[in-house]
Design a protein around this motif. Sequence first.
Motif, PDB file in Angstrom:
ATOM      1  N   THR A   1      53.649 -22.103  51.138  1.00  0.00           N
ATOM      2  CA  THR A   1      53.073 -21.666  49.869  1.00  0.00           C
ATOM      3  C   THR A   1      53.098 -20.144  49.757  1.00  0.00           C
ATOM      4  O   THR A   1      53.150 -19.438  50.756  1.00  0.00           O
ATOM      5  CB  THR A   1      51.607 -22.123  49.734  1.00  0.00           C
ATOM      6  N   ASP A   2      53.021 -19.690  48.553  1.00  0.00           N
ATOM      7  CA  ASP A   2      52.862 -18.278  48.230  1.00  0.00           C
ATOM      8  C   ASP A   2      51.363 -17.987  48.325  1.00  0.00           C
ATOM      9  O   ASP A   2      50.554 -18.767  47.821  1.00  0.00           O
ATOM     10  CB  ASP A   2      53.370 -18.075  46.792  1.00  0.00           C
TER      11      ASP A   2
ATOM     12  N   GLY B   1      54.558 -20.672  43.490  1.00  0.00           N
ATOM     13  CA  GLY B   1      54.770 -19.229  43.440  1.00  0.00           C
ATOM     14  C   GLY B   1      56.189 -18.843  43.805  1.00  0.00           C
ATOM     15  O   GLY B   1      56.967 -19.653  44.307  1.00  0.00           O
TER      16      GLY B   1
ATOM     17  N   LEU C   1      57.412 -16.894  46.188  1.00  0.00           N
ATOM     18  CA  LEU C   1      57.766 -16.547  47.560  1.00  0.00           C
ATOM     19  C   LEU C   1      58.916 -17.389  48.111  1.00  0.00           C
ATOM     20  O   LEU C   1      59.914 -16.849  48.589  1.00  0.00           O
ATOM     21  CB  LEU C   1      56.544 -16.672  48.471  1.00  0.00           C
ATOM     22  N   ARG C   2      58.802 -18.686  48.084  1.00  0.00           N
ATOM     23  CA  ARG C   2      59.843 -19.537  48.692  1.00  0.00           C
ATOM     24  C   ARG C   2      61.187 -19.354  48.002  1.00  0.00           C
ATOM     25  O   ARG C   2      62.223 -19.294  48.661  1.00  0.00           O
ATOM     26  CB  ARG C   2      59.417 -20.994  48.698  1.00  0.00           C
TER      27      ARG C   2
END
Length: 174
Positions: free
Chosen positions: A158-159, A166, A168-169
């Motif tokens: 997760t972010d 989110g 991030l990934r």
Amino acid sequence: MSLARDQIKPLELVFDDDGLIPNTPLPLLLYKRAIDVSGREPEQAIEELFEQNGWGDRWRNGIFDYHHYHATVHEALGVARGRAMVLFGGEQGEAIELTPGDIAVLPAGTGHKCLFASHDFSVVGAYPQGPKMQVTRPTPANYRRALQTIPQVALPKTDPVYGADGPLRKLWLK
């Protein structure tokens, strides 16, 4: 309900390996004013945001005033109070001012050092599930070990700001 402000696009910063601080091809993500910390307990607001998004092992303090990095885990830093000038990426990196509500997400290996902090500076740190955080100083031996461990650090699920949806990934997988 998310504690974060409406989704904002993070700034992406990539730092080169400098021979002692490995950094990483993954970008440092900087979410400016990602969370409203104007309430009475700004540290608690950041802790709740991180917890809600699966980032644990939280702590409250400042940022070390010497170069260091984490070779076994990614790190999120959320500014609750005050201001700080932080050098990311080692001596050839970039000095960035962090202010209340900012959240920086450092991929494993990203060097950081506080150059200046106001007397009231307070930051909350957190980590995704996985190995415990270890402070790594830039020495030749640590650098050689880090080149082996950093590629083994799993991407967070997760972010820390926006959770599973989110950026991030997506940004770290491209």
